[in-house]
Design an enzyme around this catalytic site. Structure first.
Site, PDB file in Angstrom:
ATOM      1  N   ASP A  14       0.802  -1.223   0.000  1.00 19.21           N
ATOM      2  CA  ASP A  14       0.000   0.000   0.000  1.00 19.21           C
ATOM      3  C   ASP A  14       0.840   1.282   0.000  1.00 19.21           C
ATOM      4  O   ASP A  14       0.413   2.324   0.513  1.00 19.21           O
ATOM      5  CB  ASP A  14      -0.974   0.017   1.189  1.00 19.21           C
ATOM      6  CG  ASP A  14      -1.845  -1.214   1.215  1.00 19.21           C
ATOM      7  OD1 ASP A  14      -2.191  -1.712   0.123  1.00 19.21           O
ATOM      8  OD2 ASP A  14      -2.176  -1.690   2.311  1.00 19.21           O
ATOM      9  N   LYS A  17       1.814   2.129  -5.068  1.00 21.58           N
ATOM     10  CA  LYS A  17       2.343   1.569  -6.318  1.00 21.58           C
ATOM     11  C   LYS A  17       1.421   1.860  -7.508  1.00 21.58           C
ATOM     12  O   LYS A  17       1.873   2.255  -8.579  1.00 21.58           O
ATOM     13  CB  LYS A  17       2.521   0.050  -6.175  1.00 21.58           C
ATOM     14  CG  LYS A  17       3.511  -0.338  -5.073  1.00 21.58           C
ATOM     15  CD  LYS A  17       3.560  -1.835  -4.867  1.00 21.58           C
ATOM     16  CE  LYS A  17       2.311  -2.425  -4.247  1.00 21.58           C
ATOM     17  NZ  LYS A  17       2.056  -2.047  -2.855  1.00 21.58           N
ATOM     18  N   GLY A  41      -4.543  -4.284  -3.888  1.00 21.08           N
ATOM     19  CA  GLY A  41      -5.535  -3.240  -4.149  1.00 21.08           C
ATOM     20  C   GLY A  41      -4.762  -1.995  -4.521  1.00 21.08           C
ATOM     21  O   GLY A  41      -4.119  -1.394  -3.665  1.00 21.08           O
ATOM     22  N   HIS A  42      -4.743  -1.654  -5.799  1.00 21.52           N
ATOM     23  CA  HIS A  42      -3.922  -0.535  -6.280  1.00 21.52           C
ATOM     24  C   HIS A  42      -4.832   0.612  -6.729  1.00 21.52           C
ATOM     25  O   HIS A  42      -5.618   0.457  -7.657  1.00 21.52           O
ATOM     26  CB  HIS A  42      -3.014  -1.007  -7.428  1.00 21.52           C
ATOM     27  CG  HIS A  42      -1.999  -2.020  -6.988  1.00 21.52           C
ATOM     28  ND1 HIS A  42      -1.080  -2.585  -7.830  1.00 21.52           N
ATOM     29  CD2 HIS A  42      -1.740  -2.556  -5.755  1.00 21.52           C
ATOM     30  CE1 HIS A  42      -0.301  -3.428  -7.146  1.00 21.52           C
ATOM     31  NE2 HIS A  42      -0.704  -3.437  -5.886  1.00 21.52           N
ATOM     32  N   THR A  43      -4.706   1.741  -6.032  1.00 21.11           N
ATOM     33  CA  THR A  43      -5.623   2.856  -6.258  1.00 21.11           C
ATOM     34  C   THR A  43      -5.024   3.897  -7.192  1.00 21.11           C
ATOM     35  O   THR A  43      -3.875   4.302  -7.025  1.00 21.11           O
ATOM     36  CB  THR A  43      -5.961   3.538  -4.916  1.00 21.11           C
ATOM     37  OG1 THR A  43      -6.236   2.528  -3.950  1.00 21.11           O
ATOM     38  CG2 THR A  43      -7.145   4.475  -5.041  1.00 21.11           C
ATOM     39  N   GLN A 222       1.983  -6.045  -3.192  1.00 17.51           N
ATOM     40  CA  GLN A 222       2.423  -6.153  -1.785  1.00 17.51           C
ATOM     41  C   GLN A 222       3.714  -5.343  -1.602  1.00 17.51           C
ATOM     42  O   GLN A 222       3.911  -4.384  -2.324  1.00 17.51           O
ATOM     43  CB  GLN A 222       2.614  -7.619  -1.374  1.00 17.51           C
ATOM     44  CG  GLN A 222       1.320  -8.422  -1.275  1.00 17.51           C
ATOM     45  CD  GLN A 222       0.773  -8.888  -2.603  1.00 17.51           C
ATOM     46  OE1 GLN A 222       1.449  -9.550  -3.369  1.00 17.51           O
ATOM     47  NE2 GLN A 222      -0.471  -8.553  -2.899  1.00 17.51           N
ATOM     48  N   THR A 298      -8.402  -3.464  -0.483  1.00 17.75           N
ATOM     49  CA  THR A 298      -8.996  -4.750  -0.846  1.00 17.75           C
ATOM     50  C   THR A 298     -10.007  -5.205   0.194  1.00 17.75           C
ATOM     51  O   THR A 298     -11.119  -5.588  -0.132  1.00 17.75           O
ATOM     52  CB  THR A 298      -7.886  -5.819  -1.016  1.00 17.75           C
ATOM     53  OG1 THR A 298      -7.097  -5.438  -2.136  1.00 17.75           O
ATOM     54  CG2 THR A 298      -8.453  -7.200  -1.279  1.00 17.75           C
ATOM     55  N   LEU A 330       3.685  12.366   1.322  1.00 21.82           N
ATOM     56  CA  LEU A 330       4.362  13.398   2.103  1.00 21.82           C
ATOM     57  C   LEU A 330       3.338  14.367   2.698  1.00 21.82           C
ATOM     58  O   LEU A 330       3.460  14.818   3.836  1.00 21.82           O
ATOM     59  CB  LEU A 330       5.339  14.165   1.193  1.00 21.82           C
ATOM     60  CG  LEU A 330       6.192  15.209   1.890  1.00 21.82           C
ATOM     61  CD1 LEU A 330       7.248  14.549   2.766  1.00 21.82           C
ATOM     62  CD2 LEU A 330       6.857  16.154   0.896  1.00 21.82           C
TER      63      LEU A 330
END
Ligand code: GDP
Ligand code: IMO
Ligand code: MG
Length: 405
Positions: A14, A17, A41-43, A222, A298, A330
């Site tokens: 998380d 990526k 789970g890639h947002t 991951q 996810t 950041l």
């Protein structure tokens, strides 16, 4: 010559990526996944619209980018189908640019059941997506592979024997109900169109793209601390999330990975169980969770939050031969009075260096020089401490809230 870039997480997943892969996809020929499954789970956020991808590579929103699911990915047909349908409904076209390796091991409903039943006692806090059991069967040489769908006889034989094996685990050990072989057949049959449309020999495709000098992005899922060999075992996932996973999970040698971008948040999060030395249980931890919207993409579970750990970061940079760092989120630190960074351990306790917070928004910055001086100090300290330059800074979830240095 093609220039291939690997993008992977240096923490417990998380790290952002999906956002970074999407932001870098504009100028590449293809984006490829090489390990993991729909536990990811890639947002991605573009023009205010959020998309969460679990299996599809994060280049899919760029219409001229090819996307490949490599052999190292464990594949749940229903999850893939659902994701494709959802994206197609949003107007995303998969035709002739989306490919799935014939060698992917399938995740069946029985793997998911075994994962969920086991986790009740093993308490790893898995995503319950059948990942571990599917990789076990792959290594045990009994997995059904995506390409098996093309041969009815082989498929029948393999499904029957695998489901009998799963039923022994479920009924004899866990006192659960068994699966009917016919139901699993019907399940696979229902998604046969995915095989007909997208199955490929990924070696042929990657070899062709390479010989044609086309550039690729390799998208990790991951993070390094969840790696089956190098992570916080047994509180890990069941694949190699580190750079070596690209070679095995896609079939491309290490010399063809030209740039390795390691992503770290400006702090740390973890979902699920396992050690986390810099974890916070105070109001700072709550503020990180709140400002960072730290809920799993996810499973929706709250993510545990803590300060950045530079001792762990040095290790994960080494494990992956990271050439460039990307620092994300950041902006989440914008309102802290003080920010801490772990610089060493003593008796298994973190020793912190404390920074004064910058106390102003950073999301509008388009250039590193537009960041508050105190934020620049924080960034410079990280770079110097881990002896690796930061070449990408992320100051918000949107594609355009990205600073390339
Ligand atoms: P991934 O699994 O590494 O792709 O990361 P996730 O998508 O699971 O989690 C990252 C979360 O942080 C998502 O909600 C992103 O939209 C969000 N995000 C990514 N980069 C930034 C950033 O720089 N600032 C903020 N505030 N959010 C970010
Ligand atoms: P992305 O790609 C964060 C964690 C689970 C659990 C452990 C094992 O979005 O960064 P598994 O279901 O893989 O057997 O669970 O790994 N985990 C993740 N944590 N991000 C992920 O993916 C994860 N995928 C698995 O929470 O602790
Ligand atoms: Mg995620």
């Amino acid at each position: 010559m093609s220039e291939n870039t690997l993008i992977l997480g240096l923490q417990w997943g998380d790290e952002g990526k999906g956002k970074i892969v999407d932001a870098l996809s504009e100028n590449v020929h293809a984006v490829c996944r090489f390990q993991g499954g729909h536990n990811a789970g890639h947002t991605i956020k573009v023009n205010g619209k959020k998309t969460v991808l679990h299996l599809t590579p994060s280049g899919i929103l760029h219409k001229n980018v090819n996307c490949l699911i490599g052999n190292g990915v464990v594949l749940a047909l229903d999850a893939l189908n659902e994701e494709i349908v959802e994206l197609e409904n949003e107007g995303i076209d998969f035709n002739e640019r989306f490919f799935v390796s014939n060698n992917c091991a399938l995740i069946l409903p029985s793997h998911i059941k075994i994962d969920q039943v086991r986790d009740k006692t093993e308490s790893i806090g898995t995503t319950g997506r059948g990942i571990g059991p599917a990789y076990e069967d792959k290594v045990g040489r009994r997995a059904i592979r995506f390409g098996d769908i093309g041969d009815q006889n082989i498929l029948e034989e393999k499904v029957k024997s695998l489901i009998e094996y799963h039923n022994k685990i479920l009924v004899d050990i866990h006192k659960e109900n068994k699966f009917e072989v016919q139901d699993i057949f019907d399940y696979i049959e229902k998604y046969k169109h995915l095989y007909e449309k997208y199955s490929c020999d990924s070696y042929e495709i990657i070899e062709r793209w390479s010989s044609d000098g086309l550039s690729m992005l390799f998208e990790g899922a991951q993070g390094t601390l969840l790696d089956i060999d190098h992570g916080t075992y047994p509180y890990v996932t069941s694949s190699n999330t580190t750079a070596g996973g690209v070679s095995t999970g896609l079939g491309i040698g290490p010399k063809n990975i030209h740039k390795i971008v390691g992503i770290t948040k400006a702090y740390t999060t973890r979902v699920g169980e396992g050690p986390f030395l810099t974890e916070l249980f105070d109001k700072d931890g709550e503020m990180l969770a709140k400002r960072g919207h730290e809920f799993g993409a996810t499973t929706g579970r709250p993510r545990r939050c803590g300060w950045l750990d530079l001792v762990a970061l040095k290790k994960t940079i080494f494990l992956n031969s990271v050439t460039d760092l990307c620092l994300t989120k950041l902006d989440v630190l914008d309102e802290f009075d003080e920010i801490k960074v772990c610089v060493e351990y003593s008796d298994n306790q973190p020793i912190y260096k404390t920074f004064k917070g910058w106390g102003e928004p950073t999301s509008q910055a388009k250039n590193i020089t537009e960041l508050p001086k105190l934020a620049q100090d924080y960034i410079n300290f990280i770079e110097e401490n881990v002896k690796t330059s930061i070449s990408i800074l992320s100051v918000g979830p949107s594609r355009d809230e990205t600073i390339f240095i």
